[in-house]
Design an enzyme around this catalytic site. Sequence first.
Site, PDB file in Angstrom:
ATOM      1  N   LYS A 168       0.894  -1.154  -0.028  1.00 28.39           N
ATOM      2  CA  LYS A 168       0.021   0.028  -0.152  1.00 28.39           C
ATOM      3  C   LYS A 168       0.901   0.977  -0.131  1.00 28.39           C
ATOM      4  O   LYS A 168       1.601   1.281   0.823  1.00 28.39           O
ATOM      5  CB  LYS A 168      -0.829  -0.028   1.386  1.00 28.39           C
ATOM      6  CG  LYS A 168      -1.651   1.205   1.380  1.00 28.39           C
ATOM      7  CD  LYS A 168      -2.643   1.329   2.781  1.00 28.39           C
ATOM      8  CE  LYS A 168      -3.462   2.551   2.692  1.00 28.39           C
ATOM      9  NZ  LYS A 168      -4.222   2.741   3.896  1.00 28.39           N
TER      10      LYS A 168
ATOM     11  N   ARG B  43      -7.531  -0.504   0.886  1.00 29.32           N
ATOM     12  CA  ARG B  43      -8.296  -1.852   0.018  1.00 29.32           C
ATOM     13  C   ARG B  43      -8.226  -1.629  -1.349  1.00 29.32           C
ATOM     14  O   ARG B  43      -8.528  -2.661  -2.082  1.00 29.32           O
ATOM     15  CB  ARG B  43      -9.234  -2.239   1.028  1.00 29.32           C
ATOM     16  CG  ARG B  43     -10.553  -1.474   0.950  1.00 29.32           C
ATOM     17  CD  ARG B  43     -11.645  -1.679   2.089  1.00 29.32           C
ATOM     18  NE  ARG B  43     -11.038  -1.114   3.315  1.00 29.32           N
ATOM     19  CZ  ARG B  43     -11.808  -1.225   4.606  1.00 29.32           C
ATOM     20  NH1 ARG B  43     -12.652  -1.816   4.551  1.00 29.32           N
ATOM     21  NH2 ARG B  43     -11.013  -0.656   5.727  1.00 29.32           N
TER      22      ARG B  43
ATOM     23  N   ASP C 159      -2.544  10.185   3.268  1.00 27.56           N
ATOM     24  CA  ASP C 159      -3.963   9.925   3.418  1.00 27.56           C
ATOM     25  C   ASP C 159      -4.699  11.076   4.187  1.00 27.56           C
ATOM     26  O   ASP C 159      -4.543  10.758   5.452  1.00 27.56           O
ATOM     27  CB  ASP C 159      -4.017   8.710   4.344  1.00 27.56           C
ATOM     28  CG  ASP C 159      -5.472   7.931   4.289  1.00 27.56           C
ATOM     29  OD1 ASP C 159      -6.433   8.497   3.619  1.00 27.56           O
ATOM     30  OD2 ASP C 159      -5.671   6.979   4.990  1.00 27.56           O
TER      31      ASP C 159
ATOM     32  N   GLU D 154      -9.399   3.787   1.853  1.00 26.14           N
ATOM     33  CA  GLU D 154      -8.731   3.846   0.209  1.00 26.14           C
ATOM     34  C   GLU D 154      -7.791   2.731   0.060  1.00 26.14           C
ATOM     35  O   GLU D 154      -7.513   2.416  -1.096  1.00 26.14           O
ATOM     36  CB  GLU D 154      -8.213   5.132   0.112  1.00 26.14           C
ATOM     37  CG  GLU D 154      -6.831   5.360   0.590  1.00 26.14           C
ATOM     38  CD  GLU D 154      -6.582   5.337   2.233  1.00 26.14           C
ATOM     39  OE1 GLU D 154      -7.742   5.370   2.880  1.00 26.14           O
ATOM     40  OE2 GLU D 154      -5.558   5.066   2.600  1.00 26.14           O
TER      41      GLU D 154
ATOM     42  N   LYS E 271     -10.130  13.199   7.166  1.00 29.18           N
ATOM     43  CA  LYS E 271      -9.919  12.605   8.731  1.00 29.18           C
ATOM     44  C   LYS E 271      -9.729  14.217   9.639  1.00 29.18           C
ATOM     45  O   LYS E 271      -9.430  15.226   8.944  1.00 29.18           O
ATOM     46  CB  LYS E 271      -8.379  12.200   8.708  1.00 29.18           C
ATOM     47  CG  LYS E 271      -8.335  10.862   8.111  1.00 29.18           C
ATOM     48  CD  LYS E 271      -6.735  10.221   8.352  1.00 29.18           C
ATOM     49  CE  LYS E 271      -6.527   8.923   7.684  1.00 29.18           C
ATOM     50  NZ  LYS E 271      -7.312   7.968   8.490  1.00 29.18           N
TER      51      LYS E 271
ATOM     52  N   ASP F 199       1.553   6.386   5.235  1.00 26.67           N
ATOM     53  CA  ASP F 199       0.668   5.601   4.806  1.00 26.67           C
ATOM     54  C   ASP F 199       1.266   4.905   3.503  1.00 26.67           C
ATOM     55  O   ASP F 199       0.374   3.972   2.837  1.00 26.67           O
ATOM     56  CB  ASP F 199      -0.721   6.461   4.544  1.00 26.67           C
ATOM     57  CG  ASP F 199      -1.879   5.269   4.627  1.00 26.67           C
ATOM     58  OD1 ASP F 199      -1.707   4.312   5.405  1.00 26.67           O
ATOM     59  OD2 ASP F 199      -2.979   5.646   4.109  1.00 26.67           O
TER      60      ASP F 199
HETATM   61  N1  BES Z   1      -4.537   4.712   6.455  1.00 29.29           N
HETATM   62  C1  BES Z   1      -5.347   4.634   7.300  1.00 29.29           C
HETATM   63  C2  BES Z   1      -5.368   3.641   8.535  1.00 29.29           C
HETATM   64  C3  BES Z   1      -4.367   3.823   9.639  1.00 29.29           C
HETATM   65  C4  BES Z   1      -4.712   4.458  10.768  1.00 29.29           C
HETATM   66  C5  BES Z   1      -3.008   3.798   9.353  1.00 29.29           C
HETATM   67  C6  BES Z   1      -3.817   4.836  11.821  1.00 29.29           C
HETATM   68  C7  BES Z   1      -1.989   4.092  10.394  1.00 29.29           C
HETATM   69  C8  BES Z   1      -2.457   4.725  11.390  1.00 29.29           C
HETATM   70  C9  BES Z   1      -6.599   4.064   6.343  1.00 29.29           C
HETATM   71  O1  BES Z   1      -6.726   4.212   5.376  1.00 29.29           O
HETATM   72  C10 BES Z   1      -7.704   4.291   7.211  1.00 29.29           C
HETATM   73  O2  BES Z   1      -8.076   5.565   7.328  1.00 29.29           O
HETATM   74  N2  BES Z   1      -8.649   3.228   7.509  1.00 29.29           N
HETATM   75  C11 BES Z   1     -10.059   3.458   8.173  1.00 29.29           C
HETATM   76  C12 BES Z   1     -10.784   2.563   7.532  1.00 29.29           C
HETATM   77  C13 BES Z   1     -12.305   2.921   7.930  1.00 29.29           C
HETATM   78  C14 BES Z   1     -12.828   4.176   7.475  1.00 29.29           C
HETATM   79  C15 BES Z   1     -13.157   1.780   7.281  1.00 29.29           C
HETATM   80  C16 BES Z   1      -9.715   3.439   9.537  1.00 29.29           C
HETATM   81  O3  BES Z   1      -9.191   2.422  10.065  1.00 29.29           O
HETATM   82  O4  BES Z   1     -10.379   4.023  10.266  1.00 29.29           O
HETATM   83 ZN    ZN Z   2      -4.786   4.920   4.633  1.00 31.95          ZN
HETATM   84 MN    MN Z   3      -7.494   6.089   5.021  1.00 33.69          MN
END
Ligand code: BES
Ligand code: ZN
Ligand code: MN
Length: 509
Positions: free
Chosen positions: A271, A357, A276, A355, A283, A294
């Site tokens: 990835k 996935r 992000d 994103e 966010k 990310d």
């Molecule tokens: N890049 C983030 C996940 C992440 C969180 C990485 C903290 C490192 C530290 C990912 O893209 C994300 O935002 N995931 C969301 C998914 C949700 C919207 C289904 C999450 O984990 O909140």
């Molecule tokens: Zn992400």
């Molecule tokens: Mn994300």
Amino acid sequence: MTALTLSTAAAAGLRADAIVVGIAKGAAGPVVAPGAEAVDKAYDGNLASVLETLGATGAEGEVTKVPAPSGFKAPVVLAVGLGSEPAKDEIYEADALRRAAGVASRALNGAKKAAFALPVEDAEDAGAIAEGALLGAYSFDAYKESAKDAKDAKNAKAPLAEIAILGGKPRDKAYKAEIERALALTEELNRARDLINTPPNDLNPEAFAAVATAAAKEHGLKVQVLDVKALEKGGYGGILGVGAGSAAGPRLVKIAYSAGRGKKHLAFVGKGITYDSGGISLKPAGHNETMKCDMAGAAAVFAAVVTAARLKLDVNVTGWLALAENMPSGSATRPGDVLRMYSGKTVEVLNTDAEGRLVLADAIAKASEETPDAIIDVATLTGAMVLALGNRTFGIMANDDAFRTSIHEIAEEVGEPAWPMPLPAHLVKGMDSPTADIANMGERMGGGLVAGLFLKQFVGEGITWAHLDIAGPAFNEGGPFGYTPKGGTGSAVRTLVRLAERTAAGDLG
Ligand code: BES
Ligand code: ZN
Ligand code: MN
């Protein structure tokens, strides 16, 4: 870059800034670890009691400095804690040596040269010490203008420039191989850290692709970069959909090391979200400051492929870097949009912050076309995995129990905390979409597993696959520890490299 050699010199005669020795927690106070006998002798066998007087216990992470005994060319002896002394007839664990060497290196930031007189029982121990010392000798100061002037001054904090490891056998083939391995691996791993730490305004998908292209040239790897036009032509709706909001377009990079026909073939998929923001599902502040990390999965994959090539491993390794910047804008993908993925499946994007996935699905589907013996994807995929396993442990999911177990064992062996996670089939239903084949979100509970289940659907029929969610350990927001610095850590690189080595040796299926 730090230079490292094995040396048979006596500690007393070494011209260095410090001699590093190990101390451990014994039953009745600290004990000097093997490897430092000559140093201890120069203190008339009193080194442990001198250190104890200064408060040393031998606990892991502890650093105690004492003036070197008279007759030594080095001015200082640095004692580093190894934790509990191993039981009789047992030796120090490789990762205990690695961590202690890392602590010593970090404590010697700003020094020029150090000699490490830690316990070396065999070539692997020498390799572990080399690895830890070289990973500890890391700093990221490319953006610290103020530090640059100070570099040559006294008390400068540049990493240790030269390391000599004592107690090994410099002419022995196995020792030489371990040192060569440690030098190549840590150089690539530290480069992955640099990429992770590089601010997102300087490392966008195009810039990352350029770094990969240059490294491929340098090490004789095949590289192919799909730009936006090529992605459109190929129908990579996932990667394009995630990159749609950014002024810096997405890329899919294939970087391949070929050991020859008929060898096993591993595909590593990373990835690579260079930033992000969450996209339209933005966010909030407090959750986006570290999101330059990310792309840590792609950085790990890149480092592992280049290391495999440098070590000339007897296995074919293809890296796929799914690179995009997730930004909100007038051209960004909206919650509610449907993307047509590379595999042909349609995905309703309910949350643009899920994103990772989407880009991985396209890369995994593409990687599947080559029918590799296994696909391993690495991703900072979910906050849920951080909640489940904390900041230092990554989650392992797979469509094959034995493969997941193998990866877990390998991770343990190289000193990367990891834990197996399930892929419960009942969670698939939560991703039902009224409009498309599947949605990019499901139940909130078990969010890390939901993401794994999403990816699983894009793995080619009959291909063994594992997914490493490194969202916790990829980026260290706390203080440094062991050989792990603040910031980008290089998580998963050592697991991937060992997996390639094991596969080359025929140890795996
Ligand atoms: N890049 C983030 C996940 C992440 C969180 C990485 C903290 C490192 C530290 C990912 O893209 C994300 O935002 N995931 C969301 C998914 C949700 C919207 C289904 C999450 O984990 O909140
Ligand atoms: Zn992400
Ligand atoms: Mn994300």
